[in-house]
Design a protein around this motif. Sequence first.
Motif, PDB file in Angstrom:
ATOM      1  N   TYR A  70      33.075  19.502  44.693  1.00 52.48           N
ATOM      2  CA  TYR A  70      34.517  19.323  44.556  1.00 52.48           C
ATOM      3  C   TYR A  70      35.271  20.268  45.485  1.00 52.48           C
ATOM      4  CZ  TYR A  70      34.668  23.358  41.262  1.00 52.48           C
ATOM      5  OH  TYR A  70      34.576  24.587  40.655  1.00 52.48           O
ATOM      6  N   VAL A  71      36.519  19.888  45.732  1.00 51.42           N
ATOM      7  CA  VAL A  71      37.451  20.744  46.455  1.00 51.42           C
ATOM      8  C   VAL A  71      38.366  21.346  45.399  1.00 51.42           C
ATOM      9  CG1 VAL A  71      39.306  20.849  48.181  1.00 51.42           C
ATOM     10  CG2 VAL A  71      37.421  19.224  48.475  1.00 51.42           C
ATOM     11  N   GLY A  72      38.423  22.670  45.368  1.00 54.77           N
ATOM     12  CA  GLY A  72      39.335  23.357  44.460  1.00 54.77           C
ATOM     13  C   GLY A  72      40.617  23.684  45.202  1.00 54.77           C
ATOM     14  N   ILE A  73      41.749  23.342  44.624  1.00 55.42           N
ATOM     15  CA  ILE A  73      43.046  23.613  45.234  1.00 55.42           C
ATOM     16  C   ILE A  73      43.640  24.825  44.510  1.00 55.42           C
ATOM     17  CG2 ILE A  73      45.341  22.687  45.771  1.00 55.42           C
ATOM     18  CD1 ILE A  73      43.025  21.189  47.173  1.00 55.42           C
ATOM     19  N   VAL A  74      43.810  25.929  45.241  1.00 55.28           N
ATOM     20  CA  VAL A  74      44.215  27.188  44.619  1.00 55.28           C
ATOM     21  C   VAL A  74      45.555  27.067  43.883  1.00 55.28           C
ATOM     22  CG1 VAL A  74      44.815  29.602  45.051  1.00 55.28           C
ATOM     23  CG2 VAL A  74      42.815  28.602  46.158  1.00 55.28           C
ATOM     24  N   GLU A  75      46.552  26.487  44.496  1.00 55.34           N
ATOM     25  CA  GLU A  75      47.861  26.334  43.842  1.00 55.34           C
ATOM     26  C   GLU A  75      47.996  24.965  43.171  1.00 55.34           C
ATOM     27  OE1 GLU A  75      49.624  28.806  43.282  1.00 55.34           O
ATOM     28  OE2 GLU A  75      48.967  30.250  44.778  1.00 55.34           O
ATOM     29  N   GLY A  76      46.885  24.445  42.688  1.00 59.89           N
ATOM     30  CA  GLY A  76      46.857  23.116  42.075  1.00 59.89           C
ATOM     31  C   GLY A  76      47.768  22.944  40.883  1.00 59.89           C
ATOM     32  N   ARG A  77      48.062  24.027  40.179  1.00 57.92           N
ATOM     33  CA  ARG A  77      48.922  23.914  38.984  1.00 57.92           C
ATOM     34  C   ARG A  77      50.288  23.332  39.318  1.00 57.92           C
ATOM     35  NH1 ARG A  77      49.784  30.381  38.347  1.00 57.92           N
ATOM     36  NH2 ARG A  77      50.743  30.663  40.370  1.00 57.92           N
ATOM     37  N   TYR A  78      50.710  23.446  40.580  1.00 57.66           N
ATOM     38  CA  TYR A  78      52.022  22.935  40.987  1.00 57.66           C
ATOM     39  C   TYR A  78      51.982  21.476  41.441  1.00 57.66           C
ATOM     40  CZ  TYR A  78      53.157  27.921  41.164  1.00 57.66           C
ATOM     41  OH  TYR A  78      53.331  29.237  40.853  1.00 57.66           O
ATOM     42  N   ILE A  79      50.799  20.928  41.542  1.00 54.54           N
ATOM     43  CA  ILE A  79      50.647  19.602  42.145  1.00 54.54           C
ATOM     44  C   ILE A  79      50.262  18.576  41.094  1.00 54.54           C
ATOM     45  CG2 ILE A  79      49.383  18.260  43.863  1.00 54.54           C
ATOM     46  CD1 ILE A  79      48.840  20.954  45.289  1.00 54.54           C
ATOM     47  N   LEU A  83      44.043  12.395  40.887  1.00 48.38           N
ATOM     48  CA  LEU A  83      42.655  12.804  41.109  1.00 48.38           C
ATOM     49  C   LEU A  83      42.421  14.310  40.959  1.00 48.38           C
ATOM     50  CD1 LEU A  83      41.610  10.462  44.062  1.00 48.38           C
ATOM     51  CD2 LEU A  83      41.191  10.191  41.611  1.00 48.38           C
ATOM     52  N   LEU A  84      43.492  15.063  40.714  1.00 47.69           N
ATOM     53  CA  LEU A  84      43.338  16.503  40.489  1.00 47.69           C
ATOM     54  C   LEU A  84      43.164  16.770  39.000  1.00 47.69           C
ATOM     55  CD1 LEU A  84      45.900  18.211  42.889  1.00 47.69           C
ATOM     56  CD2 LEU A  84      43.413  18.157  43.087  1.00 47.69           C
ATOM     57  N   ILE A  85      42.158  17.562  38.675  1.00 43.06           N
ATOM     58  CA  ILE A  85      41.807  17.856  37.287  1.00 43.06           C
ATOM     59  C   ILE A  85      41.966  19.356  37.039  1.00 43.06           C
ATOM     60  CG2 ILE A  85      39.937  17.783  35.595  1.00 43.06           C
ATOM     61  CD1 ILE A  85      38.722  15.539  37.469  1.00 43.06           C
ATOM     62  N   GLN A  86      42.610  19.704  35.933  1.00 40.87           N
ATOM     63  CA  GLN A  86      42.857  21.110  35.595  1.00 40.87           C
ATOM     64  C   GLN A  86      41.673  21.756  34.886  1.00 40.87           C
ATOM     65  OE1 GLN A  86      46.551  22.347  35.494  1.00 40.87           O
ATOM     66  NE2 GLN A  86      45.597  24.335  35.654  1.00 40.87           N
ATOM     67  N   GLU A  87      41.033  21.032  33.975  1.00 36.29           N
ATOM     68  CA  GLU A  87      40.018  21.570  33.072  1.00 36.29           C
ATOM     69  C   GLU A  87      40.578  22.822  32.399  1.00 36.29           C
ATOM     70  OE1 GLU A  87      36.379  21.694  35.489  1.00 36.29           O
ATOM     71  OE2 GLU A  87      35.755  19.849  34.469  1.00 36.29           O
ATOM     72  N   LYS A  88      39.822  23.917  32.355  1.00 34.66           N
ATOM     73  CA  LYS A  88      40.298  25.119  31.659  1.00 34.66           C
ATOM     74  C   LYS A  88      40.837  26.164  32.630  1.00 34.66           C
ATOM     75  CE  LYS A  88      37.263  24.456  27.739  1.00 34.66           C
ATOM     76  NZ  LYS A  88      36.054  24.868  27.053  1.00 34.66           N
ATOM     77  N   ARG A  89      41.205  25.745  33.809  1.00 33.99           N
ATOM     78  CA  ARG A  89      41.741  26.669  34.809  1.00 33.99           C
ATOM     79  C   ARG A  89      43.250  26.807  34.614  1.00 33.99           C
ATOM     80  NH1 ARG A  89      38.366  23.085  36.726  1.00 33.99           N
ATOM     81  NH2 ARG A  89      36.446  23.785  37.704  1.00 33.99           N
ATOM     82  N   SER A  90      43.762  28.000  34.839  1.00 37.66           N
ATOM     83  CA  SER A  90      45.205  28.185  34.683  1.00 37.66           C
ATOM     84  C   SER A  90      45.941  27.921  35.991  1.00 37.66           C
ATOM     85  CB  SER A  90      45.518  29.591  34.189  1.00 37.66           C
ATOM     86  OG  SER A  90      45.022  30.543  35.100  1.00 37.66           O
ATOM     87  N   ARG A  91      45.325  28.236  37.110  1.00 40.31           N
ATOM     88  CA  ARG A  91      46.008  28.143  38.399  1.00 40.31           C
ATOM     89  C   ARG A  91      45.513  26.981  39.254  1.00 40.31           C
ATOM     90  NH1 ARG A  91      45.755  32.957  42.942  1.00 40.31           N
ATOM     91  NH2 ARG A  91      47.184  32.039  44.438  1.00 40.31           N
ATOM     92  N   MET A  92      44.232  26.776  39.254  1.00 35.52           N
ATOM     93  CA  MET A  92      43.629  25.824  40.190  1.00 35.52           C
ATOM     94  C   MET A  92      43.375  24.473  39.546  1.00 35.52           C
ATOM     95  SD  MET A  92      41.026  28.563  41.762  1.00 35.52           S
ATOM     96  CE  MET A  92      41.648  30.204  42.112  1.00 35.52           C
TER      97      MET A  92
END
Length: 120
Positions: A70-79, A83-92
């Motif tokens: 997978y590709v992890g997007i560091v500032e993913g929480r804003y996007i 197809l982007l999955i948060q799971e238990k991450r707070s930021r990515m």
Amino acid sequence: MNIPNMLREIDNFYEQKEEPVKGCLLALRTFILNYHEEITETWKYRMPIFCYKGKMFCYLWIHKKNQQPYVGIVEGRYIEHPLLIQEKRSRMKIMFIDPSEDLPLETIDEIFKMAMKYYK
């Protein structure tokens, strides 16, 4: 004296993977590094991290449960992207990549464009 070529840890990360995951990760690496002239690759937290303008932008990894890259997007929480999955991450957030399919380059491009807005 002949000294054997020692792979850097970052190169070893890719080399130790089995196909088709290895080829998938190497193709993603090439795509990311060619995506923008200010993206660089570094080895941090025992994984390949890609920085944009010197700040962590994305990373490549293998999911522990399903063994999918997978590709992890560091500032993913804003996007917001389906197809982007948060799971238990707070930021990515992460985007799974099927190693037996062609890379979804248009989708990755779409997500990267959204992510780059947070690096001004």
